[in-house]
Design an enzyme around this catalytic site. Structure first.
Site, PDB file in Angstrom:
ATOM      1  N   ASN A   7      62.189  34.459   8.290  1.00 45.59           N
ATOM      2  CA  ASN A   7      60.935  33.765   8.602  1.00 45.59           C
ATOM      3  C   ASN A   7      60.267  33.463   7.270  1.00 45.59           C
ATOM      4  O   ASN A   7      59.836  34.381   6.571  1.00 45.59           O
ATOM      5  CB  ASN A   7      60.032  34.637   9.487  1.00 45.59           C
ATOM      6  N   GLU A  34      59.397  29.489  11.256  1.00 50.85           N
ATOM      7  CA  GLU A  34      58.098  29.055  10.729  1.00 50.85           C
ATOM      8  C   GLU A  34      58.260  28.100   9.545  1.00 50.85           C
ATOM      9  O   GLU A  34      57.643  28.282   8.491  1.00 50.85           O
ATOM     10  CB  GLU A  34      57.206  30.256  10.363  1.00 50.85           C
ATOM     11  N   ASP A 146      62.719  35.904  14.306  1.00 47.89           N
ATOM     12  CA  ASP A 146      61.515  36.724  14.361  1.00 47.89           C
ATOM     13  C   ASP A 146      61.193  36.941  15.822  1.00 47.89           C
ATOM     14  O   ASP A 146      60.709  36.033  16.494  1.00 47.89           O
ATOM     15  CB  ASP A 146      60.379  35.992  13.632  1.00 47.89           C
ATOM     16  N   ASN A 148      59.071  39.276  16.930  1.00 50.96           N
ATOM     17  CA  ASN A 148      57.735  39.846  17.114  1.00 50.96           C
ATOM     18  C   ASN A 148      57.756  41.014  18.089  1.00 50.96           C
ATOM     19  O   ASN A 148      56.796  41.232  18.854  1.00 50.96           O
ATOM     20  CB  ASN A 148      56.726  38.768  17.531  1.00 50.96           C
ATOM     21  N   ASP A 217      62.353  41.359  12.716  1.00 50.21           N
ATOM     22  CA  ASP A 217      63.327  40.275  12.515  1.00 50.21           C
ATOM     23  C   ASP A 217      64.703  40.843  12.835  1.00 50.21           C
ATOM     24  O   ASP A 217      65.189  41.756  12.166  1.00 50.21           O
ATOM     25  CB  ASP A 217      63.254  39.764  11.081  1.00 50.21           C
ATOM     26  N   ASP A 246      55.787  36.664   4.167  1.00 52.38           N
ATOM     27  CA  ASP A 246      55.461  38.026   4.606  1.00 52.38           C
ATOM     28  C   ASP A 246      56.650  38.701   5.304  1.00 52.38           C
ATOM     29  O   ASP A 246      56.559  39.867   5.660  1.00 52.38           O
ATOM     30  CB  ASP A 246      54.190  38.059   5.466  1.00 52.38           C
ATOM     31  N   HIS A 247      57.756  37.964   5.446  1.00 52.88           N
ATOM     32  CA  HIS A 247      58.976  38.532   6.029  1.00 52.88           C
ATOM     33  C   HIS A 247      60.086  38.590   4.973  1.00 52.88           C
ATOM     34  O   HIS A 247      60.140  37.760   4.061  1.00 52.88           O
ATOM     35  CB  HIS A 247      59.495  37.658   7.175  1.00 52.88           C
TER      36      HIS A 247
END
Length: 258
Positions: A7, A34, A146, A148, A217, A246-247
């Site tokens: 991501n 994303e 991802d 989540n 992930d 951020d991943h």
DNA sequence: ATGGTGGCCCGGCCA
């Protein structure tokens, strides 16, 4: 085959790092989430110059998923193939080197009392339906991205901080279990039993440096692929330095089918 | 400490 998922939190912002990472790691297949790009903005030519075919599904500001492959990319499929794209641009699939690969960006859900949480569960049910309609659990199938969802309490930095929270709730984990029951496996867990290894850390409050992350992930694969997996690595180095996502990427290697 | 950062793209949403 080396398969990676990342991501990138805006492919426009992350392109220099993505190109550098691809050069260093040489994945055969790469799933991105994303991208936050419309179709016209997706850098098809730049990836082609590196030897990758690509399929992107995005409409601009939010979401957006892509699949890169240098081992072929056949029968690309974008979204859930419904007449109306009411589910966001959150899934793209293609057949790469004989493997049906899906790059997915599961809705975040925000909080368990938010309508987006219900949308997340609906979306996961749509994913299960898509797999049931288009794939054979006896074939080589990968669902990467991802999710989540932290599969269990080893996958969050502090379970006590996540009571009644999104990403760990029973219904979300049950929706993931439906995918596993269909015939997928969280291939990371075939190779690692340890907790405290994460793929996402909030940008805020120094969470990365404090070790406050989650493993959300995932690379889910059918049994035939899982049995050929030789390593699974989460590249937390990619979370360091200037302008990181951020991943962190997840990288899985498979031996050739016999 | 209900903060903090970073992406979209410029006021507020989203993660």
């Amino acid at each position: 085959m080396k398969l990676a998922t990342w991501n990138v939190n805006s492919l426009t912002a992350r392109m220099p790092r993505v190109l550098g990472w691809i050069d260093e790691h040489q994945p055969d297949v790469m799933c991105l989430q994303e991208t936050k790009q419309a179709e016209a903005a997706f850098p098809t030519a730049e990836f082609a110059d590196l030897g990758y075919e690509s399929a992107h599904h995005g409409d601009g500001r939010w979401n957006g998923v892509a699949l890169l492959s240098r081992v072929g990319l056949e029968d690309p499929a974008r979204g859930f193939a419904t007449a109306e794209e009411e589910y966001g641009c959150r899934i793209v699939a293609g057949t790469c080197g004989g493997v049906r690969v899906h790059s997915v960006y599961v809705p975040n859900g925000r909080t368990i009392d938010h309508e987006q949480y219900g949308f997340k569960l609906v979306w996961l049910a749509k994913l299960a339906s898509l797999l049931g309609d288009t794939c054979d659990p006896g074939a080589d199938v990968a669902v990467c991205g991802d999710f989540n969802i932290a599969p269990d309490d080893r996958d969050v930095w502090d379970p006590a901080a996540f009571v009644d929270a999104t990403h760990v709730s029973g219904p979300e984990r049950q929706a993931l279990q439906v995918l596993l029951d269909w015939g997928l496996e969280d291939v990371y867990r075939r190779h690692h039993a340890d907790g405290g290894v994460f793929s996402w850390w909030d940008y805020r409050a120094g969470d990365f440096h404090q070790g406050r992350g989650m493993r959300i992930d995932l690379v889910l694969v059918t049994r035939s692929l899982a049995e050929r997996s030789t390593s699974v690595v989460i590249d937390r180095n990619a979370r360091k330095g200037q302008k990181p996502s951020d991943h962190a990427p997840v990288v899985v290697e498979f031996s050739a089918s016999t």
